[in-house]
Design a protein around this motif. Structure first.
Motif, PDB file in Angstrom:
ATOM      1  N   SER A  77       2.442  -4.293   1.880  1.00  0.00           N
ATOM      2  CA  SER A  77       3.355  -3.390   1.193  1.00  0.00           C
ATOM      3  C   SER A  77       4.544  -3.064   2.099  1.00  0.00           C
ATOM      4  O   SER A  77       5.698  -3.059   1.673  1.00  0.00           O
ATOM      5  N   ARG A  78       4.248  -2.847   3.354  1.00  0.00           N
ATOM      6  CA  ARG A  78       5.318  -2.592   4.323  1.00  0.00           C
ATOM      7  C   ARG A  78       6.156  -3.851   4.506  1.00  0.00           C
ATOM      8  O   ARG A  78       7.373  -3.788   4.590  1.00  0.00           O
ATOM      9  N   PHE A  79       5.474  -4.974   4.533  1.00  0.00           N
ATOM     10  CA  PHE A  79       6.157  -6.232   4.785  1.00  0.00           C
ATOM     11  C   PHE A  79       7.182  -6.529   3.687  1.00  0.00           C
ATOM     12  O   PHE A  79       8.306  -6.926   3.954  1.00  0.00           O
ATOM     13  N   TYR A  80       6.762  -6.321   2.453  1.00  0.00           N
ATOM     14  CA  TYR A  80       7.674  -6.592   1.342  1.00  0.00           C
ATOM     15  C   TYR A  80       8.478  -5.366   0.946  1.00  0.00           C
ATOM     16  O   TYR A  80       9.289  -5.427   0.038  1.00  0.00           O
ATOM     17  N   ASN A  81       8.175  -4.238   1.557  1.00  0.00           N
ATOM     18  CA  ASN A  81       8.713  -2.944   1.158  1.00  0.00           C
ATOM     19  C   ASN A  81       8.557  -2.758  -0.352  1.00  0.00           C
ATOM     20  O   ASN A  81       9.493  -2.498  -1.096  1.00  0.00           O
ATOM     21  N   ASP A  82       7.317  -2.910  -0.787  1.00  0.00           N
ATOM     22  CA  ASP A  82       7.011  -2.936  -2.203  1.00  0.00           C
ATOM     23  C   ASP A  82       5.866  -1.953  -2.440  1.00  0.00           C
ATOM     24  O   ASP A  82       4.882  -1.957  -1.708  1.00  0.00           O
ATOM     25  N   ALA A  83       6.036  -1.100  -3.426  1.00  0.00           N
ATOM     26  CA  ALA A  83       5.024  -0.049  -3.620  1.00  0.00           C
ATOM     27  C   ALA A  83       3.717  -0.592  -4.186  1.00  0.00           C
ATOM     28  O   ALA A  83       2.699   0.090  -4.126  1.00  0.00           O
ATOM     29  N   THR A  84       3.732  -1.814  -4.718  1.00  0.00           N
ATOM     30  CA  THR A  84       2.537  -2.346  -5.382  1.00  0.00           C
ATOM     31  C   THR A  84       1.290  -2.234  -4.514  1.00  0.00           C
ATOM     32  O   THR A  84       0.249  -1.762  -4.958  1.00  0.00           O
ATOM     33  N   GLY A  85       1.437  -2.661  -3.271  1.00  0.00           N
ATOM     34  CA  GLY A  85       0.292  -2.646  -2.381  1.00  0.00           C
ATOM     35  C   GLY A  85      -0.281  -1.254  -2.223  1.00  0.00           C
ATOM     36  O   GLY A  85      -1.492  -1.047  -2.277  1.00  0.00           O
ATOM     37  N   GLN A  86       0.597  -0.290  -2.069  1.00  0.00           N
ATOM     38  CA  GLN A  86       0.106   1.076  -1.858  1.00  0.00           C
ATOM     39  C   GLN A  86      -0.512   1.632  -3.130  1.00  0.00           C
ATOM     40  O   GLN A  86      -1.491   2.374  -3.089  1.00  0.00           O
ATOM     41  N   LEU A  87       0.064   1.229  -4.262  1.00  0.00           N
ATOM     42  CA  LEU A  87      -0.539   1.646  -5.523  1.00  0.00           C
ATOM     43  C   LEU A  87      -1.956   1.092  -5.647  1.00  0.00           C
ATOM     44  O   LEU A  87      -2.888   1.774  -6.064  1.00  0.00           O
ATOM     45  N   PHE A  88      -2.086  -0.156  -5.225  1.00  0.00           N
ATOM     46  CA  PHE A  88      -3.397  -0.792  -5.262  1.00  0.00           C
ATOM     47  C   PHE A  88      -4.366  -0.010  -4.386  1.00  0.00           C
ATOM     48  O   PHE A  88      -5.513   0.259  -4.768  1.00  0.00           O
ATOM     49  N   VAL A  89      -3.877   0.375  -3.217  1.00  0.00           N
ATOM     50  CA  VAL A  89      -4.733   1.151  -2.326  1.00  0.00           C
ATOM     51  C   VAL A  89      -5.152   2.444  -2.991  1.00  0.00           C
ATOM     52  O   VAL A  89      -6.312   2.867  -2.907  1.00  0.00           O
ATOM     53  N   PHE A  90      -4.221   3.024  -3.676  1.00  0.00           N
ATOM     54  CA  PHE A  90      -4.540   4.269  -4.368  1.00  0.00           C
ATOM     55  C   PHE A  90      -5.669   4.052  -5.375  1.00  0.00           C
ATOM     56  O   PHE A  90      -6.615   4.840  -5.464  1.00  0.00           O
ATOM     57  N   MET A  91      -5.560   2.936  -6.106  1.00  0.00           N
ATOM     58  CA  MET A  91      -6.608   2.615  -7.081  1.00  0.00           C
ATOM     59  C   MET A  91      -7.945   2.378  -6.370  1.00  0.00           C
ATOM     60  O   MET A  91      -8.993   2.812  -6.822  1.00  0.00           O
ATOM     61  N   VAL A  92      -7.854   1.673  -5.239  1.00  0.00           N
ATOM     62  CA  VAL A  92      -9.083   1.402  -4.497  1.00  0.00           C
ATOM     63  C   VAL A  92      -9.734   2.706  -4.078  1.00  0.00           C
ATOM     64  O   VAL A  92     -10.958   2.867  -4.136  1.00  0.00           O
ATOM     65  N   MET A  93      -8.905   3.669  -3.704  1.00  0.00           N
ATOM     66  CA  MET A  93      -9.479   4.944  -3.285  1.00  0.00           C
ATOM     67  C   MET A  93     -10.152   5.643  -4.457  1.00  0.00           C
ATOM     68  O   MET A  93     -11.244   6.215  -4.306  1.00  0.00           O
ATOM     69  N   SER A  94      -9.521   5.592  -5.628  1.00  0.00           N
ATOM     70  CA  SER A  94     -10.185   6.215  -6.780  1.00  0.00           C
ATOM     71  C   SER A  94     -11.513   5.529  -7.040  1.00  0.00           C
ATOM     72  O   SER A  94     -12.526   6.181  -7.298  1.00  0.00           O
ATOM     73  N   VAL A  95     -11.476   4.208  -6.952  1.00  0.00           N
ATOM     74  CA  VAL A  95     -12.712   3.466  -7.187  1.00  0.00           C
ATOM     75  C   VAL A  95     -13.755   3.836  -6.141  1.00  0.00           C
ATOM     76  O   VAL A  95     -14.925   4.049  -6.464  1.00  0.00           O
ATOM     77  N   ALA A  96     -13.300   3.954  -4.894  1.00  0.00           N
ATOM     78  CA  ALA A  96     -14.257   4.277  -3.834  1.00  0.00           C
ATOM     79  C   ALA A  96     -14.881   5.642  -4.091  1.00  0.00           C
ATOM     80  O   ALA A  96     -16.080   5.842  -3.884  1.00  0.00           O
ATOM     81  N   ALA A  97     -14.065   6.568  -4.565  1.00  0.00           N
ATOM     82  CA  ALA A  97     -14.603   7.895  -4.846  1.00  0.00           C
ATOM     83  C   ALA A  97     -15.646   7.805  -5.947  1.00  0.00           C
ATOM     84  O   ALA A  97     -16.746   8.374  -5.842  1.00  0.00           O
ATOM     85  N   ALA A  98     -15.301   7.073  -6.998  1.00  0.00           N
ATOM     86  CA  ALA A  98     -16.250   6.936  -8.106  1.00  0.00           C
ATOM     87  C   ALA A  98     -17.524   6.255  -7.625  1.00  0.00           C
ATOM     88  O   ALA A  98     -18.645   6.654  -7.952  1.00  0.00           O
ATOM     89  N   GLU A  99     -17.326   5.233  -6.788  1.00  0.00           N
ATOM     90  CA  GLU A  99     -18.465   4.486  -6.271  1.00  0.00           C
ATOM     91  C   GLU A  99     -19.361   5.395  -5.435  1.00  0.00           C
ATOM     92  O   GLU A  99     -20.584   5.316  -5.511  1.00  0.00           O
TER      93      GLU A  99
END
Lengths: 362, 101, 522, 529, 178
Positions: free
Chosen positions: B51-73
């Motif tokens: 995300s930093r490399f491309y300066n693109d929010a997609t990666g960080q959004l994905f991380v956010f989703m992963v965190m929600s999933v981790a919480a649910a998990e």
């Protein structure tokens, strides 16, 4: 040489600032303890500590000395490493939020560009905040949430029934109330449009009613209640309910380690008060002050800072006052209060604020 | 030597390896669960690094989703572990062996 | 940036999710109304099916082919798999009606979990973005973990849930790592964009590793060898209706997104070395896995003494057969051909699902409380004592075996045929292995029939009463098996008829968004 | 009516099965079941007689043809029709079925409904097999016939039934899977060559005739073998025959009769219809293998039959020998030989079917089939003994009985055959097979029927009752009729057999103009679709 | 310079903590080590100009998930792991897997290192504003799905933790176990 100076200079500045801030806070905390004892005394028709120093002013230092010189006991079957770690975690987590609170308006200063290696390039302003952080509010919430480990680990490591119960209770309580706390804060975030505390204060200077306490009154109340719970204070002091659990999670702690817990609790009170005044009472901002002093001048900063401290002291006083007057919850009452009342109210407030912001009223 | 994308990816890979090996070496369910969380975190570094490399929010959004999933998990996983414990008084995976021939 | 919102395109998902919530809330306020909650859930699925058919009719016309910035697409892959998911869940609900009653399961929560799992499956089929696929997969997996452990007082169920949870999350982590690397290599998580970027990736090497990791992750989910280790234990331990669901639904859903990511996301682009290498690698890996899966699944199934376990291994084997179609789809030369093979795989999964659910319905009924009777010996000689059950079960077994006139036969032909057609020696070899395996599988499928009909019962046997819900399932499944086996033409044509999003460019502006949220944004 | 006649024949038993099930579920009167099923199969037989009515063949040379789309996606059609080859086999099926049903009148003690349902389903599948003109459809019916038979053996069979049933199923299923692979391969080769994706036998055949589809020798051989193995297992030819004695021995009488009379014919029918027509070159090339195997089958079957202690097993091994004859006749590639083979198929259906029935009668009475248990039965059961002897003679091939015509034609054909280098040797060996047949059957008859009644249990045996006599009478009548007046049968089948023979010896090219026009039409029809 | 220093500091800390987590037999120690990893990773995210993710990392992982884990460990009062006995072959599988993954890491490292691509100069994607904007425009749907996921998780967790009326059979089984 230039490289090294450039690397070290900001570090030195930061460390100095942090050192000063921590010490200031610890002194304030020390006197909060004293104030608590005094005020409780007055509420209960007693005098409170008055032997050490005039009006007992040196009492905190005497206590500290006592703690330092007491024997450091570790229970026999405790998990030593965790047992030592826990108070440290508690105190560090309590202290960490301090770095992001703006404690005054930025001060216009001289041009610092005379410093060597371009260290002062473009600096004409001294912001009265150690780290102006884009996600300061989240940072505060997250660090606070880590603070629960101190208590939970202490409870577990002591290898004592009372401690464990205290630790468990406290973890449950903190997790539960954190939600309400976060939800109540979101109203403010939504209105300010930022998670940065400087920006939130700025937003309040522009806002018609000046402080967010008026539009976010419900949020404020929820936050306050949740804050009481987060700091394990009366009426939510179940983790250390003396009558049930002796002293809760720190039953087995003594000497300096106990002092650390003790300090952590009061530092927490302090930081929560700071947060409360920053979010809802405009932080350092005093409406109308810029008509008297020029914004950015040193007197403006001093008055603002004093106003900020007064707001904090008000909340600290509130803590003590509540402690002096209210009884304690039962544990199940506490949980259901958190989940069934506080959280819905906070969410309702959030929805309400959303609609208001959407309609342009807030 | 500034840390480049490669260094972050290496960190991510090492942590992922430790997590994966941990899942296999750990004998209790909570330990395994923690190792899996570590693996997810390792992946998050990769995402944020790119995300930093491309300066693109997609990666960080994905991380956010992963965190929600981790919480649910976490919620569900710990629920399962507690349910297991209630019946078995153990979270040792070696004890979980009725279902073998 | 515009959210490119279009509620119409995710209408089935929305309907199912809303009904999941409704069921949950209804159970809160009116507890212990199991039949009503089941009926409401099925009604919701019906509405979702109507929405899905509506999409089918109007996809590409009044409903855009893709929306939400290309995250959701309506193509044949999505639509044909989605209809299977809805059927699977509806049948599972009917099957579990008995079981919920018997085991005193919290019905509202159970059905809402099932519906949420369906949302996950639907999203896995419709998601054209790694984020959506990941979230769909997790929604599905997490609810399945819970359902596997639903019989809380039973050790086997607990154990199954725990194993499933640990290994499933482990696999998810691999999958996620793969996704991260693919994102890193291409700079995008959108599969259509990945497909374009493959030719010109920023880090081609990462693409390969990412693909490998995703292969591992998806491999776990579809339970192919060597990532199958969780399957038998979990299938045996989980409550029987859930086992049926797991063997049918999540597997098909994983296939849907597996195929979308690999077949559509890593295509062969002529003249591009990276793409050719990537394509070759995953085709080879999948072929090897397919061979192992079929062979291992069948060989291991032979020695099982527990019916659920046998069906678990059989489900592994069937994943292997379906993978043959998958590989063929990957090697298809034209887009038309690819669509056709994808439709064939969708048909395969549908046929397998219906057959399998029918079988599990009977196993559920016979198992009785706490899944007591699931051994082969428990089926001894029940053939003519419970003729309806045992004949239906035999029909399902024969369909699983792939005997003509049943769904299993046509679906196998449909899947193997294009593999054969591609003419590559690898695929021909795959088909040969598959055929040999089919022959092997005759042994254990027949064994159940032999046990039921040809043996005499020594212990007492009480013909279980077939409740209406289960009777519905049986009639549906038997008719379905024959319908798909004899009159499959309509279904296949339906599966192939939907528009292909990949022929139209996904980045095209959406046609007439029916609900425009952009205006609401200020 | 005309074009739907075959569909009706296929579906009528299914309707009957459903009716039986319905009756069983709602009335539960077991005694009605056999009457209902008998009604259905008799009706079926009557309807099937309509096939003998004069009808014009379609453009493809088939009667009562019907061609519908079935699964368009893969180009499978519902294409059915009969020609001289399949006509008699269909009639044989419908003729044997009522007899089978009557034979079970008292023999079935349990699960009546299921038994009759399976019989009816089996009939449907068998008729479907004989009339399918689409490869996939053929495969479908071919396999579908397995399941009812599997159940018949497994549930109603005797001691070793589970082993036999599973063995039967796995052997045949394995073979047919191979065939399926070949069918698929043929389909793709055809699609590649002509662009038409179809499983239709006639279309593929026409493509071959027109030269649109030319198989390389290697491919042709591979496909030929795939088909041939599947059918050889069914026939059964020598090395893969081992399932047959087991299946026959353990099957109930009805099952044995159907197995012997009809199911085995599927193999020989398939060889003639598909192997010869689709792969004539390979058929010629490998004919010698089949001839050798057939010879081995004839002698081996006969020799093994001789030493069997069990009557049913003896008859089963005689089946192996007889089917060897059929294969031998087919692979002579002469008109007489192939006509003889077809005729011998019918003969075998009638005679061996009758033998199994007769063995079944005695089994019902004594619950044993061991030859050693009997002796001097002619004294107690004269009618039975007479019929048995006539049937055995028919099976041996005594003149004026049907077996003679078939075997004679086969040997005649073989003598002139160009398929092997020294046809007279093969003919001689086959001839010894006939002698062996006489030996084992007559020896058995001698041991069972003649002499004194050795076993006291046999003394009180009842002779055949009217039902049983009525049951066996049509068969005996046919044996005689077919033995003295074979021409109606042979005339009907001549056209079809000759066309197959011409195709397989490669003689049709010269006179193929008419075919050519026909196939042009067919292809244009297909393309217009 | 300072970034490099901090990177190696935090990365080292993270790896050390991760190693300790696997090494410790006591689940609580493992948990504490894991919290260390999480906090170190939060710092790493700061270095990667992703303050929002960093804060959420601490808030969600350290503040919520691990609290829950520690809570469960305390609740169940877990003892130390038994050493591996029966499943010794797992060591082999684990080692092989570890080696493969390590090799893969090396491969990734070199592949990326050799690549001529360089990072974007601008690094504003991680700011809260941008993340928030992306969340409610481009990624609206995933966020909503995450909502459904969490709702499902709540239902699931409730089902798992709700005590049901025990049936006679279960009680009997329990008696037997005692």
């Amino acid at each position: 040489m230039e490289e090294i100076v450039k690397t070290l200079f900001p570090l030195i500045v930061y460390f100095t600032a942090i050192f000063l801030a921590f010490n200031g806070v610890l002194i304030i905390v020390a006197y909060t303890v004293l104030a608590e004892r005094k005020i409780l005394g007055w509420i209960q028709g007693r005098i409170g500590p008055n032997r050490v120093g005039p009006w007992g002013l040196l009492q905190p230092f005497a206590d500290l000395l006592k703690f330092i010189f007491k024997e450091d006991i570790a229970p026999d079957k405790s998990t030593k490493f965790v047992y030592f770690l826990a108070p440290l975690v508690a105190l560090i987590c309590a202290l960490m939020p301090i770095v992001v609170y703006p404690f005054g308006p930025p001060i216009k200063t001289i041009d610092w560009s005379f410093l060597p290696y371009g260290l002062g390039e473009g600096i004409r302003q001294l912001p009265l905040v150690i780290a102006d952080f884009d996600v300061a509010l989240l940072y505060v919430l997250s660090v606070t949430s880590v603070g629960v480990y101190g208590i939970a680990l202490a409870g577990w490591a002591s290898n004592s029934k009372y401690s464990l119960m205290g630790g468990l209770r406290s973890s449950a309580q903190m997790i539960s109330y954190e939600l309400a706390m976060g939800a109540s804060v979101l109203g403010v975030v939504m209105m300010a449009g930022s998670l940065s505390l400087t920006k939130i204060i700025e937003a309040q200077t522009r806002y018609p009613t000046r402080w967010f306490i008026i539009p976010q009154f419900i949020g404020f109340i929820v936050f306050l209640i949740a804050a009481f719970a987060e700091t394990n204070r009366v009426p939510f002091d179940l983790p250390e309910a003396e009558t049930e659990l002796v002293a809760g999670f720190h039953t087995e702690y003594s000497a300096l380690k106990f002092a650390l817990f003790f300090m952590a609790e009061y530092v927490n009170m302090f930081t929560v008060s700071v947060m409360c005044s920053t979010l809802f009472l405009g932080g350092w901002y005093v409406p109308g002050l810029s008509r008297i002093f020029e914004y950015g001048s040193i007197p403006y900063a001093i008055v603002s800072h004093i106003a900020f401290l007064l707001k904090i002291f008000f909340f600290l006083f509130l803590y003590i006052w509540v402690r002096g007057t209210l009884p304690r919850f039962r544990f199940d009452q506490l949980m259901s209060f958190g989940w069934k009342f506080l959280l819905p109210v906070a969410i309702g407030n959030l929805v309400f604020t959303t609609i208001m912001v959407y309609l342009g009223i807030f | 030597m500034e840390p480049t994308l490669a260094s972050y990816l290496a960190l991510s890979g090492i942590l992922f390896t430790i997590g994966a090996v941990g899942v296999i070496f750990k004998r209790n369910a909570i330990g395994m669960f923690m190792c899996i969380e570590l693996m997810l975190n390792a992946v998050n570094i990769t995402f944020v690094g790119f995300s930093r490399f491309y300066n693109d929010a997609t990666g960080q959004l994905f991380v956010f989703m992963v965190m929600s999933v981790a919480a649910a998990e976490a919620a569900i996983g710990l629920g399962i572990i507690i349910a297991f414990f209630r019946n078995r008084i153990s979270v040792d995976v070696d004890d979980a062996s009725i279902l073998k021939n | 940036m515009n959210p490119d919102a279009n509620l119409a395109i995710i209408l089935p998902e929305i309907v199912v999710a809303v009904f999941g919530t409704i069921v949950m809330l209804y159970d809160c306020f009116v507890p212990n109304s199991r039949k009503t909650t089941a009926a409401v859930s099925i009604f919701g699925l019906l509405l979702a099916a109507i929405a899905l058919f509506w999409l089918w009719l109007f996809a590409g016309q009044s409903v855009p082919v893709s929306a939400w910035n290309g995250m959701i697409v309506t193509d044949s892959l999505r639509l044909s798999f989605s209809i299977s998911f809805l059927i699977i869940t509806a049948v599972t609900i009917l099957v579990s009606a008995v079981w919920v009653e018997r085991e005193d399961v919290p019905a509202g929560e159970y059905y809402s979990l099932l519906l949420f799992a369906t949302v996950g499956m639907l999203l896995m089929a419709s998601g054209n973005d790694l984020v959506i696929i990941f979230l769909g997969l997790e929604t599905l997996s997490l609810s399945t973990y819970v359902m596997a452990g639903l019989r809380k007082t039973d050790l086997r169920s607990n154990e199954a849930a725990m194993k499933y949870f640990i290994l499933g999350s482990f696999a998810s982590a691999f999958l996620l790592y793969g996704m991260a690397l693919v994102y890193g290599a291409t700079g995008s998580t959108n599969i259509s964009e990945i497909a374009i970027k493959v030719a010109n990736a920023n880090f081609p090497a990462l693409l390969l590793i990412g693909g490998a990791m995703m292969l591992v992750g998806f491999g776990f989910k579809i339970a192919c060898v060597p990532f199958h280790i969780w399957t038998p234990d979990v299938y045996e331990g989980a409550p029987t209706p859930i086992t049926g669901f797991m063997a049918a639904g999540p597997k098909a859903a994983a296939f849907a997104s597996f195929m979308r990511v690999f077949v559509l996301g890593f295509p062969l682009i002529n003249g591009v070395q990276v793409s050719a290498f990537l394509h070759d690698s995953w085709i080879t890996a999948l072929s090897i896995m397919a061979i192992l899966t079929m062979t291992f699944g069948n060989v291991a199934a032979i020695v099982q003494n527990n019916v659920k376990r046998m069906l678990a291994y059989s489900s592994i084997a069937h994943a292997g057969y379906a993978m043959v179609g998958f590989v063929a789809a990957g090697m298809a030369k034209t887009a038309d051909k690819r669509e056709e093979i994808i439709a064939a795989v969708a048909f395969y999964m549908l046929a397998y699902a219906i057959t399998n659910l029918g079988a599990f319905a009977i196993v559920t009924l016979i198992a009785e409380k706490n899944d007591r009777r699931t051994e082969f010996d428990d089926y001894n000689g029940i053939g003519f004592r419970s003729p309806l059950l045992s004949f239906s079960l035999s029909i399902f077994m024969l369909s699983l075996l792939g005997l003509p006139l049943t769904a299993g036969f046509i679906s196998k032909v449909l899947v193997f045929q294009p593999a054969f057609e591609a003419g590559s020696p690898l695929l021909v070899f795959l088909v040969v292995v598959a055929v040999v395996n089919t022959a092997i599988s005759a042994y254990y499928y027949l064994r159940l029939i032999v046990v039921m009909f040809f043996r005499e019962r020594v212990t007492e046997w009480e013909n279980p009463k077939i409740p209406y819900s289960l009777a519905t399932v049986l009639v549906f499944a038997v008719l379905g098996v024959f319908y798909l086996g004899i009159f499959s033409d309509g279904v296949i044509r339906l599966f192939k008829s939907s528009p292909s999003a990949f022929q139209l460019r996904v980045s095209e502006p959406s046609v007439q968004p029916s609900i425009d949220m952009t205006k609401a944004e200020r | 009516m005309k074009e739907n006649l075959l569909t009706i024949l296929i579906l009528l038993p299914v309707v009957g099965a459903i009716a039986l099930l319905g009756h069983h579920l709602f009335w539960k009167r077991e005694s009605h079941l056999k009457w209902i099923s008998l009604g259905f199969v008799s009706l079926e037989f009557l309807v099937s007689l309509l096939l003998l009515s004069d009808a014009k063949p379609s453009a493809n040379g088939f009667y009562f043809e019907k061609n519908l789309r079935w699964i368009e996606a893969i180009g499978a059609n519902y294409h059915i029709g009969v020609d001289g080859l399949s006509l008699w086999l269909v009639l044989l099926t419908t003729f044997i079925m009522p007899i089978t049903i009557v034979s079970t009148w008292h023999a079935i003690e349990k699960r009546h409904a299921a038994f009759y349902v399976f019989l009816l389903l089996l009939e449907s599948a068998m008729i479907g097999t004989f009339v399918s003109l689409d490869l996939l459809l053929f495969y479908l019916f071919f396999e579908a016939s397995l399941v009812p038979m599997f159940f018949l053996i497994g549930v109603w069979g005797s001691d070793n039934r589970i082993y036999s049933a599973v063995k039967f199923f796995i052997y045949t299923a394995l073979g047919s899977l191979l065939m399926l692979a070949a069918i698929l391969a043929l389909y793709f080769i055809h699609a590649d060559a002509t662009g038409i994706r179809t499983f239709d036998y006639v279309t593929i055949l026409n493509s071959m005739r027109l030269g649109n589809l030319v198989l390389t020798a290697q491919t042709g051989a591979l496909l030929f073998w795939a088909f041939a193995i599947a059918f050889s297992i069914k026939v059964p030819l020598f090395p893969v025959h081992t399932w047959l004695p087991d299946a026959h021995t353990d099957a109930p009488t009805a099952g044995s009769v159907i197995l012997a009379a009809i199911l085995l014919k599927m193999g020989t029918y398939g060889l003639m219809r598909f192997n010869f027509m689709l792969f004539p070159e390979a058929s010629r090339e490998y004919a010698y293998v089949f001839i050798i195997l057939a010879l081995i089958g004839i002698t081996y079957g006969a020799l093994v039959a001789m030493v069997q202690p069990d009557m049913k097993r003896l008859v089963a091994y005689s089946s192996v020998a007889h089917m060897g004859f059929v294969v031998l006749g087919m692979f002579s590639f002469t008109e007489q030989g192939m006509q003889g083979a077809l005729y011998q198929m019918l003969n075998h259906g009638v005679s061996t079917g009758a033998l199994f029935l007769l063995v079944g009668f005695i089994y019902e009475r004594r619950h044993t089939r061991l030859i050693s248990e009997f002796g001097g039965l002619a004294n107690v059961m004269p009618v039975y003994a007479t019929i048995f002897v006539i049937t055995a003679m028919s099976s041996i091939g005594l003149p004026f009985l049907n077996g003679f015509v078939g075997e004679f034609l086969i040997m005649l054909g073989m003598w002139q055959s160009a398929a092997v280098a020294h046809p007279w040797i093969t003919t001689m060996i086959a001839g010894t097979g006939v002698i062996f047949a006489a030996v084992y059957l007559l020896w058995m008859i001698q041991r069972v029927f003649f002499g004194k009644v050795t076993n006291p249990e046999n003394e009180k045996l009842l002779d055949l009752n009217w039902r049983e006599v009525g049951l066996i009478a049509p068969l005996v009548f046919l044996m005689v009729f077919m033995g003295v007046y074979p021409s109606p049968f042979l005339n009907r089948s001549k056209e079809a057999v000759v066309s197959i023979q011409q195709r397989v010896i490669g003689g049709e090219k010269g006179g193929a103009i008419a075919d050519f026009i026909k196939s042009e039409e067919v292809i244009s029809q297909l393309e217009n679709r | 310079m300072i970034t490099t220093l901090l990177f190696f500091l935090f990365a080292g800390f993270a790896i050390a903590c991760a190693g300790l987590m696997v090494y410790h037999k006591n689940p609580l120690y493992s948990a504490i080590s894991l919290i260390g990893v999480f906090i170190a990773l939060a710092c790493i995210y700061m270095l990667l100009a992703a303050p929002f993710i960093a804060a959420v990392q601490v808030l969600v992982y350290a503040g919520a998930i691990m609290v829950l884990v520690i809570f469960v460990i305390m609740l169940l009062n877990l003892e130390e792991d038994k050493p591996l006995t029966r499943l010794r072959h797992l060591y082999l599988i684990g080692s092989i897997l570890g080696l493969v993954l390590l090799a893969q890491t090396l491969f990734i490292f070199y592949a990326v290192k050799k690549s001529p691509q360089s990072a974007q100069e601008q690094a504003d994607a991680g700011l809260t504003l941008n993340i928030g904007r992306a969340m409610f425009t481009e990624y609206l749907l995933p966020v909503e799905i995450a909502g459904v996921l969490l709702l499902m998780a709540i239902v699931g967790a409730m089902v798992l933790s709700r005590r049901l009326k025990e049936t006679r059979l279960d009680i009997a089984q329990k008696e037997k176990r005692r």
